[in-house]
Design an enzyme around this catalytic site. Sequence first.
Site, PDB file in Angstrom:
ATOM      1  N   LYS A  17      30.548  35.500  42.966  1.00 25.63           N
ATOM      2  CA  LYS A  17      29.112  35.197  42.951  1.00 25.63           C
ATOM      3  C   LYS A  17      28.734  34.195  41.873  1.00 25.63           C
ATOM      4  O   LYS A  17      27.972  33.268  42.117  1.00 25.63           O
ATOM      5  CB  LYS A  17      28.343  36.469  42.611  1.00 25.63           C
ATOM      6  CG  LYS A  17      27.631  37.112  43.735  1.00 25.63           C
ATOM      7  CD  LYS A  17      26.880  38.336  43.218  1.00 25.63           C
ATOM      8  CE  LYS A  17      27.721  39.218  42.361  1.00 25.63           C
ATOM      9  NZ  LYS A  17      27.114  39.860  41.246  1.00 25.63           N
ATOM     10  N   ARG A  93      19.438  44.347  42.559  1.00 28.17           N
ATOM     11  CA  ARG A  93      20.619  45.184  42.678  1.00 28.17           C
ATOM     12  C   ARG A  93      20.302  46.603  43.091  1.00 28.17           C
ATOM     13  O   ARG A  93      21.201  47.430  43.201  1.00 28.17           O
ATOM     14  CB  ARG A  93      21.290  45.277  41.322  1.00 28.17           C
ATOM     15  CG  ARG A  93      22.525  44.469  41.280  1.00 28.17           C
ATOM     16  CD  ARG A  93      23.170  44.750  39.962  1.00 28.17           C
ATOM     17  NE  ARG A  93      23.570  43.463  39.498  1.00 28.17           N
ATOM     18  CZ  ARG A  93      24.732  43.224  38.934  1.00 28.17           C
ATOM     19  NH1 ARG A  93      25.563  44.188  38.725  1.00 28.17           N
ATOM     20  NH2 ARG A  93      25.048  42.024  38.581  1.00 28.17           N
ATOM     21  N   ARG A 130      40.688  39.369  35.029  1.00 25.21           N
ATOM     22  CA  ARG A 130      39.679  38.404  34.583  1.00 25.21           C
ATOM     23  C   ARG A 130      39.540  38.394  33.063  1.00 25.21           C
ATOM     24  O   ARG A 130      39.483  39.424  32.423  1.00 25.21           O
ATOM     25  CB  ARG A 130      38.318  38.758  35.196  1.00 25.21           C
ATOM     26  CG  ARG A 130      37.201  37.846  34.730  1.00 25.21           C
ATOM     27  CD  ARG A 130      36.026  37.903  35.650  1.00 25.21           C
ATOM     28  NE  ARG A 130      35.141  39.031  35.360  1.00 25.21           N
ATOM     29  CZ  ARG A 130      34.008  39.249  36.013  1.00 25.21           C
ATOM     30  NH1 ARG A 130      33.641  38.443  36.987  1.00 25.21           N
ATOM     31  NH2 ARG A 130      33.263  40.275  35.714  1.00 25.21           N
ATOM     32  N   ARG A 162      36.072  40.982  29.008  1.00 19.39           N
ATOM     33  CA  ARG A 162      34.703  41.481  28.858  1.00 19.39           C
ATOM     34  C   ARG A 162      34.765  42.991  28.669  1.00 19.39           C
ATOM     35  O   ARG A 162      35.564  43.653  29.305  1.00 19.39           O
ATOM     36  CB  ARG A 162      33.925  41.186  30.155  1.00 19.39           C
ATOM     37  CG  ARG A 162      32.797  40.201  29.971  1.00 19.39           C
ATOM     38  CD  ARG A 162      32.253  39.717  31.286  1.00 19.39           C
ATOM     39  NE  ARG A 162      31.597  40.764  32.070  1.00 19.39           N
ATOM     40  CZ  ARG A 162      30.995  40.534  33.241  1.00 19.39           C
ATOM     41  NH1 ARG A 162      30.965  39.310  33.736  1.00 19.39           N
ATOM     42  NH2 ARG A 162      30.424  41.498  33.916  1.00 19.39           N
ATOM     43  N   ARG A 173      31.433  50.254  37.842  1.00 26.75           N
ATOM     44  CA  ARG A 173      30.565  49.214  38.403  1.00 26.75           C
ATOM     45  C   ARG A 173      30.712  49.131  39.915  1.00 26.75           C
ATOM     46  O   ARG A 173      29.741  48.930  40.626  1.00 26.75           O
ATOM     47  CB  ARG A 173      30.880  47.855  37.754  1.00 26.75           C
ATOM     48  CG  ARG A 173      30.230  47.730  36.371  1.00 26.75           C
ATOM     49  CD  ARG A 173      30.985  46.757  35.490  1.00 26.75           C
ATOM     50  NE  ARG A 173      30.998  45.419  36.022  1.00 26.75           N
ATOM     51  CZ  ARG A 173      32.018  44.567  35.894  1.00 26.75           C
ATOM     52  NH1 ARG A 173      33.103  44.926  35.251  1.00 26.75           N
ATOM     53  NH2 ARG A 173      31.940  43.366  36.396  1.00 26.75           N
TER      54      ARG A 173
HETATM   55  P1  ADP Z   1      28.997  42.037  37.546  1.00 25.64           P
HETATM   56  O1  ADP Z   1      28.310  41.610  38.807  1.00 25.64           O
HETATM   57  O2  ADP Z   1      30.436  41.659  37.532  1.00 25.64           O
HETATM   58  O3  ADP Z   1      28.731  43.449  37.152  1.00 25.64           O
HETATM   59  P2  ADP Z   1      27.003  40.677  35.999  1.00 25.64           P
HETATM   60  O4  ADP Z   1      27.254  39.660  34.965  1.00 25.64           O
HETATM   61  O5  ADP Z   1      26.231  40.295  37.194  1.00 25.64           O
HETATM   62  O6  ADP Z   1      28.452  41.177  36.371  1.00 25.64           O
HETATM   63  O7  ADP Z   1      26.302  41.947  35.347  1.00 25.64           O
HETATM   64  C1  ADP Z   1      26.820  42.583  34.212  1.00 25.64           C
HETATM   65  C2  ADP Z   1      26.031  43.850  33.894  1.00 25.64           C
HETATM   66  O8  ADP Z   1      24.665  43.524  33.609  1.00 25.64           O
HETATM   67  C3  ADP Z   1      25.940  44.883  35.009  1.00 25.64           C
HETATM   68  O9  ADP Z   1      27.060  45.731  35.091  1.00 25.64           O
HETATM   69  C4  ADP Z   1      24.656  45.635  34.623  1.00 25.64           C
HETATM   70  O10 ADP Z   1      24.882  46.549  33.587  1.00 25.64           O
HETATM   71  C5  ADP Z   1      23.778  44.531  34.091  1.00 25.64           C
HETATM   72  N1  ADP Z   1      22.913  43.937  35.141  1.00 25.64           N
HETATM   73  C6  ADP Z   1      22.952  42.669  35.605  1.00 25.64           C
HETATM   74  N2  ADP Z   1      22.032  42.467  36.564  1.00 25.64           N
HETATM   75  C7  ADP Z   1      21.391  43.654  36.702  1.00 25.64           C
HETATM   76  C8  ADP Z   1      20.332  44.116  37.529  1.00 25.64           C
HETATM   77  N3  ADP Z   1      19.739  43.314  38.440  1.00 25.64           N
HETATM   78  N4  ADP Z   1      19.929  45.398  37.397  1.00 25.64           N
HETATM   79  C9  ADP Z   1      20.487  46.215  36.503  1.00 25.64           C
HETATM   80  N5  ADP Z   1      21.486  45.858  35.693  1.00 25.64           N
HETATM   81  C10 ADP Z   1      21.933  44.593  35.773  1.00 25.64           C
END
Ligand code: ADP
Length: 220
Positions: A17, A93, A130, A162, A173
């Site tokens: 993504k 999400r 990763r 990370r 996750r």
């Molecule tokens: P990934 O999709 O690999 O989890 P992201 O960088 O998109 O990585 O998100 C990292 C973290 O940030 C998520 O695991 C969550 O804790 C938080 N996060 C990101 N976007 C949202 C969202 N829309 N709602 C709630 N938490 C979010």
Amino acid sequence: MSAGVRIIMFGRQGAGKGTQSARLAKHFDVPHISTGEMLRNAVKQDSVVGRAAKAVLDRGELVDDGLMVSLVQGRISQEDARTAGFVLDGFPRTIGQATAFDSLTQTRPVGFVIDLDVNREIVLGRLSSRRTCERCDAIYTATGKEPNNWKCEKCGGAVVQRTDDSPVAINKRLDVYETQTAPLISYYQGRGSLHVVDGLGSPDQVFDRIKTVVETGLRR
Ligand code: ADP
Ligand code: ZN
């Protein structure tokens, strides 16, 4: 008139993504809005939002809907996003975020919801290997042959795993994705704005598929 391109990118963690969102944003000349990146930056800066989010992020859980909606609302109301549009990466999400976002964008609805489809087994492998640059967020794949002090080719920052790419947090996750985020697929399917794109293949191949979907839709 609804000027601009408004895209929501959607898919499992590790589906690609982030990479594809960045390319789309560049191609259509719109801002790339990554909520994960916004949160990680907030943590780095130790801001109020960052302090509230850090532990949640490290556990691989979701940050509170209210906080997320206000973060995104603030960002999409800025000049660049208002005029050009956006690629939204990592939001919404949850069904709660999606309905809140719908009311925010009632006058200018999102045109495309792209579901980048890669199955759990494959993303599990991708996420486990990763590695990320601490400074610029560039992404690398570990092969096991790297030096201990691995440096980023782009900025010289340290390349690390990370904290939420640990095996426990990765599984957490992906579980959260199935229970909280996957229901959004039928939510958007119901309104006819969902496009499922196969996320397997080279980044170029995947990008071509997504670009075709968006360009075809824009011509209609
Ligand atoms: P990934 O999709 O690999 O989890 P992201 O960088 O998109 O990585 O998100 C990292 C973290 O940030 C998520 O695991 C969550 O804790 C938080 N996060 C990101 N976007 C949202 C969202 N829309 N709602 C709630 N938490 C979010
Ligand atoms: Zn870097």
